[in-house]
Structures are given as structure tokens and as C-alpha cells.
Design an enzyme around this catalytic site. Structure first.
Site, PDB file in Angstrom:
ATOM      1  N   HIS A   1       7.313   7.333  10.533  1.00  0.00           N
ATOM      2  CA  HIS A   1       6.622   7.153   9.259  1.00  0.00           C
ATOM      3  C   HIS A   1       5.932   8.492   8.986  1.00  0.00           C
ATOM      4  CE1 HIS A   1       4.626   5.518   5.930  1.00  0.00           C
ATOM      5  NE2 HIS A   1       3.869   4.594   6.483  1.00  0.00           N
TER       6      HIS A   1
ATOM      7  N   ARG B   1       0.815  -1.216   0.000  1.00  0.00           N
ATOM      8  CA  ARG B   1       0.000   0.000   0.000  1.00  0.00           C
ATOM      9  C   ARG B   1       0.850   1.268   0.000  1.00  0.00           C
ATOM     10  NH1 ARG B   1      -4.125   0.636   3.823  1.00  0.00           N
ATOM     11  NH2 ARG B   1      -5.312  -1.242   3.539  1.00  0.00           N
ATOM     12  N   THR B   2       1.863   1.304   0.858  1.00  0.00           N
ATOM     13  CA  THR B   2       2.667   2.522   0.915  1.00  0.00           C
ATOM     14  C   THR B   2       3.436   2.714  -0.391  1.00  0.00           C
ATOM     15  OG1 THR B   2       2.863   2.229   3.301  1.00  0.00           O
ATOM     16  CG2 THR B   2       4.392   3.758   2.269  1.00  0.00           C
TER      17      THR B   2
ATOM     18  N   LYS C   1      21.124 -10.722  -2.208  1.00  0.00           N
ATOM     19  CA  LYS C   1      22.446 -11.338  -2.294  1.00  0.00           C
ATOM     20  C   LYS C   1      23.395 -10.735  -1.256  1.00  0.00           C
ATOM     21  CE  LYS C   1      21.721 -11.531  -7.253  1.00  0.00           C
ATOM     22  NZ  LYS C   1      21.962 -10.636  -8.397  1.00  0.00           N
TER      23      LYS C   1
ATOM     24  N   ARG D   1      11.763   2.543   2.646  1.00  0.00           N
ATOM     25  CA  ARG D   1      11.095   1.787   3.714  1.00  0.00           C
ATOM     26  C   ARG D   1      12.104   0.742   4.166  1.00  0.00           C
ATOM     27  NH1 ARG D   1       5.977  -0.475   5.484  1.00  0.00           N
ATOM     28  NH2 ARG D   1       5.267   1.670   5.288  1.00  0.00           N
TER      29      ARG D   1
END
Lengths: 463, 331
Positions: free
Chosen positions: B134, B54-55, B82, B104
Site C-alpha cells: 500500500h 477513506r482511501t 457479474k 485497490r
């Protein structure tokens, strides 16, 4: 032929100026200024150092808590690079912590580290033995075999991990009594600190890093002093960091419990406010605490509740610090800055004398490690006949700390850019200069044998 | 404003400007042609180390509506899996010429490092870091509150206003919540009175120094504080079981009884109060279906407002402050 050093106008333990002669691995003369007779004018085997009635002469510093990383993490430090850094910081002996790979949990590995130290020749390396196999916290390592080995281990620690099982801790405390050993506990209740990143408090609540509560340290120390009292054993508390830890140790000492405690230079100086930068150079275990804790450990050190300052020198390669806080390694370098931090926080603030500095950074740690007697005695006084393990400090000088310029192989100092008082001018290990003019004297460079200070190879200690 | 990392960094004027700009952006979104040319030629990278569809979609939509080129860099499908370090990823994005990085990350402070470690010179937008912050979520919450409780359901007449005097209750897992931290700072800066409501196990040590009230009892807070807005936080399922630190509360049912928002509690709120949730919701746990779907619930609108707020954030960071006035008049 070894060099004779004549130290003119130096202040033993910060006292009145005196002349001191180091010859044949011993202090052979201590007298009023002008009283020392050997002269570099007439004898090419004599080196004179002018202390200008300012330089302070301390017994060679002894660190009870050093991570030399070898074997296993030679990318961070080796026994050679770490002990060279130790000499630069004024040390003549270090206790090498057991969390190497493989772990220092057998006679073979502790002897390996001991030999590496001997070959490097910078300081005496006294390996610490692991309490439990592989630091696993499940069964005792062969403590007796390590004690009986050439390394002569007397300090046992799972440092980095806590011996949290109370039965195992009890057994370890009891068992080492047979050879006058001591268990050095890394006090950290593991369940209370799962995933912990920094001190739990105001700052952690804001920056969103998982908290390492003070009580996780204090509860283990409280349990351990009671266990030590119950079984009549010696206990040493590593890197004590909180105000209530100081109180608990003070209480235990008042009861006569045989407990000693150490504080690190960084816990004397820095607080958890530093974590606001998310700069992982400030990530350490136990974590930096609050202003109140810093004040309490300073007070505890000044009043003798805390016996010693130990560096917890923990070198790490750049990639283990130049990353997200949670992904970074715990630990910071300390060997080259310890004395300066103690001067800044304790001496220049009027809380301790230089004689106290000698006690907390040399005599007491040597006594706890039981290396204060015998042919390689450390942490003795500055007096005629004592081993010539001394360090010369200029308390009036200052320098700006630069991690990249330090002698240690790693650069992870939390003091980057900080100006600190006090510079180590010279260090002598059994009469041989390991540092002169503030610079390490490369082993083998001076007289063809960098190992002249080895136990058993100098005239003075051969007898 | 160079980066948007934490609402604690926002002065009141910055925050009001962001909300005002978001209102202008929102106005453009009711047009048939939603796309603006403002960030044409600019590159926005969505760097997502955590799953958050969603974000990410919200930021992607916001950037695209401003005509920026958008690159989605998800940890799962990239060299991160990796073992590439954050530093190397940052250097790579720098070399590719990213103008803004929306990040994020599960590690608190990762956006701070991207902004300050000297690895890249792009604007950094924190899209959620660990348990830290946030900020765009808090901005969209503040925007939604302002629209409903200052502007009576629309942005008309709200320009330049703050949230002075409004009372907001934030209920639930404050301990692990970056949404709560961001909201406490922003709502406080905007003049609102915040009450955190949670069981003591879900409040951080140190919360007593935050600029808010703390309550352990939702019913008391509803009665005594008469909140104008109630924000329900998501309760992670793993908080209920043994997990790393053991369960934080005895059972889902007990949590729901004491801290859940259902029709009973809803009926005791002031008539004008709004119900909020950052999503995704656990219906039946922290919020009942009745409450979630109630006319006073603004949860779906929060999602729409998220796009406007993110457009405003990208715009203010990338279009630069000197051009801001000219550009805004042309919106």
C-alpha cells in the site's frame, strides 16, 4: 500389414551404437551397427531411421501422474489431445488421475477413460482410481470394483486432495493389498494450507501471498510412511517437493518401508522466486519451493531415494491462468517437456546416466503401477523379444518452449521461452510409430488403422 | 516512474522527490483556492474491488484538486459482481481512455498484473493489494514522520531530506498487513531503523530477511529502542476468533495488555515521539482513546497528508518527468 522399423546407429539407453529392428510389435533384433538386414530398398514394408550414432533409444516413457481432464473439462484437455501430447513427449503409457468430473471413483468411469484412451491409440491409458468417493475424503470408493474392471486399476489416489483422515488412509493402504494396489498420496495437511497460494518463506512474505508451508507436506509423508510400515502396505508419495520430504523418505526406505516417491520436472527446475512476477503459470500444487529444495530433490533422484519423475501434467484453459494469482488454477503442463527437463537438470549436469533416465521415467513408474508385465507390458528393457515400446531422443538438439505450439490443448507451461536440450524424434507404441520426425503421426493416417497398436490386435500380443 | 506499485521499487531519490513534491502540494492546500489546473483533461479511474471509503475519497480528492476527471469504479456496483475478469475490466478502461488507474484489490499482485500484462497502458497506482503493498500509505507515513521529526512540525527546511537515524516501531498484525510491508521498505530506503513488534503468530515466516529488527515485546522495544515514532496497526476482528486458521492470539484483552498503546506506555516514550495509525482504529484494542487523542498523536494529520502524497503521486506519474520541473515551479 504393419510397418517394420529399422533403427540404424541408435544408442540403447545411451550406450554404444546399435541397430534395432521393431517388427510385429516386438523388438526382434538388437545388434552391432550394420547388422540389421531388413532394407527399405528391397522391402516397401520397411522404414529405416538413421540414428547417426547419436540418437538415444529409451524404453517408452511411463507417466504415473497425468491429468487428462476428460470427462468434465474437455475445454482444457481430452484423453485424445493429452495422450497425443504424451506421445510427442516420448511416452507410451500414462496414468490418468482421478479428479475428473464425474470422478474416476467407480468401475464405470475408469472403464470409460480406459476406452477413450484405447480408441485414441496414442499411448496406453491406465486410469487411476479415486481412494474416496468423489475425492471427498470420507468413505472409500469401490476400490475392488475398479481393480477388477477392464481398466485393471492398481494405482489409487485422491490427487488434488490429501487423504488426511488417518483412519481412512490406513484402511485404504490395507485394502489395496488384496490386489497388489498402491495408494498414491497427495501429501498436504489441509488445515496448515487453508487458502495457501505459494511456498511459505522469504518470497511469500514479501509478495503477500498466503503461504503453503513445507511442513504441511512433510508431516503427512511422515505419518504415511509410519502407517505403511505398520500395516505392511505399499505407499507412493506424489510430487514430493521439499528437502525434508526427501529425508523422511530416505529414512523410511532405510527401515524397509515399501515406499516409493516421485518428483515433477518443475520441482527439479524452478523455485518460488518465480512468484515475484505474479504470473499464474508458476502457480502449482505443491508449490515451487526454494533453491535448497530443488537441490535436495535432484540429489534424492540421483541417489534413488526418489524413484521416479512424474509430470503432474495439469492443463488449464487460458482464462484460468490469465488472471490474479489468487484466482488462478493450480497446475502446469509437463508431458512434452519432462524428458528435456530431466536431461537439463540431471543428465547434462552429470548426475544421472541415460540408463538412469530410463529407470526413473519408464521402468520404475511401470513397476509401481504394476503395468510392467502381461500382454500390454510397459517399462521393459530395450532387448530382443520385449514389446516395441520405445522412444528415440536427440540429446544434441534443443528447442525453445512455446506453450501455444505444444500438442496439448492447453498452453500453461511455466517454461515459456526457455531453451531446453533434447528433442523426441520418434515414439513407438508396440511397434507402431506414434511420433516420427518429431511430429505426432495422426492415428489412422499411416496404414488405415490408427489402432494397430492396440492390445490384442497386433500379431505379437495376440498369442 | 511509470507506475507506483510497491515501495520496494522506489530508489531513495524517487522517494525523496515524492516527499518533496507532496510538501509543495501540501503548501497549495492551505490556500483558499485549493484546485490546481495541472491534470486538466486527464482521466483517473478509481478501481476499487474492496470497500475502502477513506482511501478512495483521499485519491478522489487528490485527483480533483489537480483538475483531473475522476471515475469511480467500485466492484459492488459494476460488472465485476457479474463475474467480469480483471482482464476484461482492464481492456474496458483502456478502451475508455483512462490515463491513470488507482486500484485497490483483495488479491496480492493485481496492480502488478494491470501494469504489466499488456492489457492497458495507463499509469497504475496501487491503492492496496491483498497482503502485499500500500505504497501511498507508507509515503504519507514517511511524509508525516519527516514533517514532525525532521522539520519540527512543518515542511520548512525538509526539502531533500531523508529519515536517517530515526527509529520507528511498527506494532501489530504484520502478517496480514500491506501497510507494514510498504513501510518497512520505504522507511529503510529513507534511512530509518524499523522495529516490527508483534506476537510471533502475527509475523510472516521469512520476516527475518526483511530490512528491519523484530521484537515480540513492546515494552522492551520502548525501553531499548526509544522509538521516535510508534505506528500502531489495525487488528482485524476476525484474527481473534476461530476463523480460517484459528485465533492468532488468545484474547483481545491479552493482545491489548501486551501490544496495545495506552497512556502508560505512551508516558515511557521519548518526549518528542509521535503516535501513528493508518486507520480505521479499534479504540481500546490496539490503541487506547488516551493515546489516540493525545497531543502527540498525528493520526488525523496523516489523513490530511494522504491527500498531498496522492496528489504528488498522480502528478509525478501523469505530468511526466520532463515537464516536472517547469510545472512544479508554477505550483
Amino acid at each position: 500389414m504393419t510397418t517394420t522399423y529399422v533403427l540404424r546407429g541408435v544408442r540403447p539407453l545411451g550406450g554404444e551404437p546399435a541397430d534395432v529392428v521393431l517388427d510385429g510389435g516386438r523388438i526382434t533384433h538388437l545388434g552391432a551397427p550394420g547388422s540389421a538386414t531388413p532394407s527399405s530398398d528391397t522391402d516397401p514394408g520397411v522404414v529405416e531411421i538413421d540414428g547417426e550414432n547419436r540418437l538415444i533409444l529409451l524404453p517408452g516413457l511411463v507417466d504415473l501422474h497425468t491429468h487428462l481432464r476428460e470427462p468434465g473439462r474437455e475445454d482444457a484437455e481430452t484423453v485424445c489431445s493429452g495422450t497425443r501430447a504424451a506421445a510427442a513427449g516420448g511416452f507410451t503409457a500414462v496414468h490418468a488421475m482421478a479428479n475428473t468430473t464425474p470422478t474416476q471413483d467407480t468401475a464405470g468411469v475408469v472403464e470409460q477413460v480406459w476406452r477413450l484412451g484405447r480408441d485414441a491409440g496414442w499411448v496406453d491409458v491406465r486410469p487411476v482410481g479415486a481412494v474416496t468417493v468423489g475425492l471427498g475424503g470420507e468413505r472409500l470408493a469401490e476400490l475392488g470394483a475398479m481393480a477388477d474392471s477392464a481398466a485393471g486399476v492398481r494405482v489409487f489416489s485422491d490427487d488434488g486432495k490429501c487423504v488426511h483422515d488417518p483412519v481412512l488412509m490406513r484402511r485404504a493402504l490395507e485394502y489395496v493389498k488384496a490386489f497388489d494396489g498402491v495408494v498414491a498420496q497427495h501429501a498436504q495437511e489441509p488445515r496448515l494450507t487453508e487458502g495457501a497460494q505459494m511456498n511459505e518463506g522469504v518470497v511469500s512474505s514479501e509478495v503477500g501471498l498466503a503461504g503453503w508451508p513445507a511442513v504441511a507436506e512433510e508431516s503427512i509423508i511422515a505419518r504415511d510412511v509410519l502407517l505403511a510400515e505398520h500395516v505392511g502396505s505399499r505407499l507412493h508419495v506424489c510430487h514430493l517437493s521439499t528437502a525434508r520430504s526427501v529425508e523422511i523418505v530416505r529414512w523410511a526406505k532405510s527401515r524397509g518401508v515399501e515406499v516409493t516417491a516421485e518428483v515433477t520436472p518443475h520441482h527439479l527446475l524452478l523455485t518460488d522466486e518465480r512468484a515475484r512476477s505474479y504470473d499464474a503459470r508458476f502457480k502449482v500444487n505443491p508449490p515451487l519451493r526454494t533453491e535448497g529444495d530443488v537441490e535436495a530433490v535432484r540429489e534424492g533422484l540421483a541417489d534413488g531415494t526418489i524413484d521416479i519423475v512424474a509430470t503432474d501434467h495439469a492443463p488449464h484453459p487460458v482464462e484460468d491462468k490469465d488472471c490474479e494469482w489468487a484466482a488462478a488454477a493450480f497446475g502446469m503442463t509437463g508431458l512434452e517437456t519432462a524428458l528435456s527437463v530431466v536431461q537439463a537438470t540431471m543428465v547434462d549436469t552429470g548426475r544421472m546416466s541415460w540408463a538412469d533416465v530410463a529407470r526413473v521415467l519408464s521402468q520404475a513408474p511401470a513397476r509401481i503401477g504394476r503395468i510392467d508385465a502381461g500382454p500390454a507390458a510397459q517399462g521393459r528393457g530395450v532387448g530382443v523379444g520385449e514389446p516395441a515400446n520405445v522412444t528415440l531422443v536427440d540429446p544434441a538438439a534443443s528447442r525453445t518452449v512455446r506453450g501455444a505450439q505444444q500438442v496439448t490443448a492447453s498452453a500453461n507451461t511455466p517454461l515459456e521461452g526457455m531453451e531446453l536440450p533434447g528433442v523426441v524424434v520418434a515414439t513407438f507404441l508396440r511397434g507402431r510409430a506414434t511420433v516420427l520426425g518429431g511430429v505426432p503421426v495422426d492415428a489412422g493416417g499411416e496404414d488405415g488403422s490408427g489402432l494397430a497398436g492396440r492390445v490384442g490386435e497386433t500379431e505379437a500380443v495376440a498369442s | 516512474m511509470r507506475h507506483l506499485l510497491s515501495t520496494a521499487d522506489l530508489a531513495k531519490d524517487d522517494a525523496v522527490l515524492l516527499l518533496d513534491t507532496a510538501a509543495q502540494m501540501a503548501a497549495t492546500q492551505s490556500r483558499e483556492m485549493k484546485k490546481l489546473p495541472t491534470l486538466r483533461g486527464r482521466t483517473v479511474v478509481n478501481l476499487f474491488y474492496e470497500d475502502s471509503t477513506r482511501t478512495r475519497i483521499s485519491f478522489e480528492t487528490a485527483a480533483k484538486r489537480l483538475s483531473a476527471d475522476v471515475i469511480n469504479f467500485s466492484a459492488k456496483g459494476s460488472s465485476v459482481s457479474k463475474g467480469e475478469s480483471l482482464k476484461d475490466t482492464a481492456l474496458t478502461l483502456h478502451a475508455m481512455g483512462a490515463d491513470a488507474v488507482v486500484v485497490r484489490h483483495q488479491a496480492s499482485g493485481a496492480p502488478h498484473m494491470l501494469a504489466h500484462a499488456g492489457w492497458l497502458d495507463a499509469a497504475v497506482l496501487n491503492a492496496g493489494d491483498g497482503m502485499h503493498q500500500h505504497p501511498t500509505q507508507a509515503l504519507l507515513d514517511a511524509f508525516t514522520i519527516r514533517r514532525h521529526l525532521v522539520g519540527a512540525g512543518s515542511d520548512a527546511g525538509t526539502e531533500g531530506t531523508d529519515l536517517a537515524g530515526l527509529r520507528v516501531a511498527i506494532v501489530g498484525d504484520v502478517l496480514h498487513s500491506r501497510v507494514a510491508r510498504s513501510n518497512v521498505h520505504l522507511l529503510h530506503t529513507l534511512g530509518a531503523q524499523v522495529t516490527l513488534v508483534a506476537p510471533p503468530t502475527l509475523l510472516p515466516v521469512g520476516v527475518e530477511t526483511w530490512p528491519c529488527e523484530v521484537s515480540y515485546n513492546l515494552d522492551e522495544t520502548i525501553e531499548q529502542a526509544s522509538p521516535d515514532a510508534v505506528m500502531m496497526l489495525r487488528v482485524q476482528r476476525e484474527r481473534m476468533s476461530g476463523g480460517a486458521g484459528g485465533a492468532f492470539f488468545p484474547s483481545a484483552r491479552e493482545y491489548s495488555r501486551k501490544f496495545g498503546l495506552g497512556s502508560q506506555r505512551l508516558s515511557r516514550l521519548p518526549g518528542h515521539a509521535i503516535v501513528m495509525h493508518p486507520g480505521p482504529m479499534n479504540r481500546g484494542l490496539e490503541i487506547s482513546a488516551d493515546a489516540a487523542d493525545h497531543p502527540r498523536s498525528v493520526i488525523v494529520e496523516q489523513v490530511a497528508n494522504g491527500i498531498a502524497v496522492r496528489m504528488a503521486s498522480l502528478y509525478l506519474l501523469l505530468a511526466g518527468s520532463d515537464t516536472a520541473d517547469d510545472e512544479r515551479t508554477s505550483l
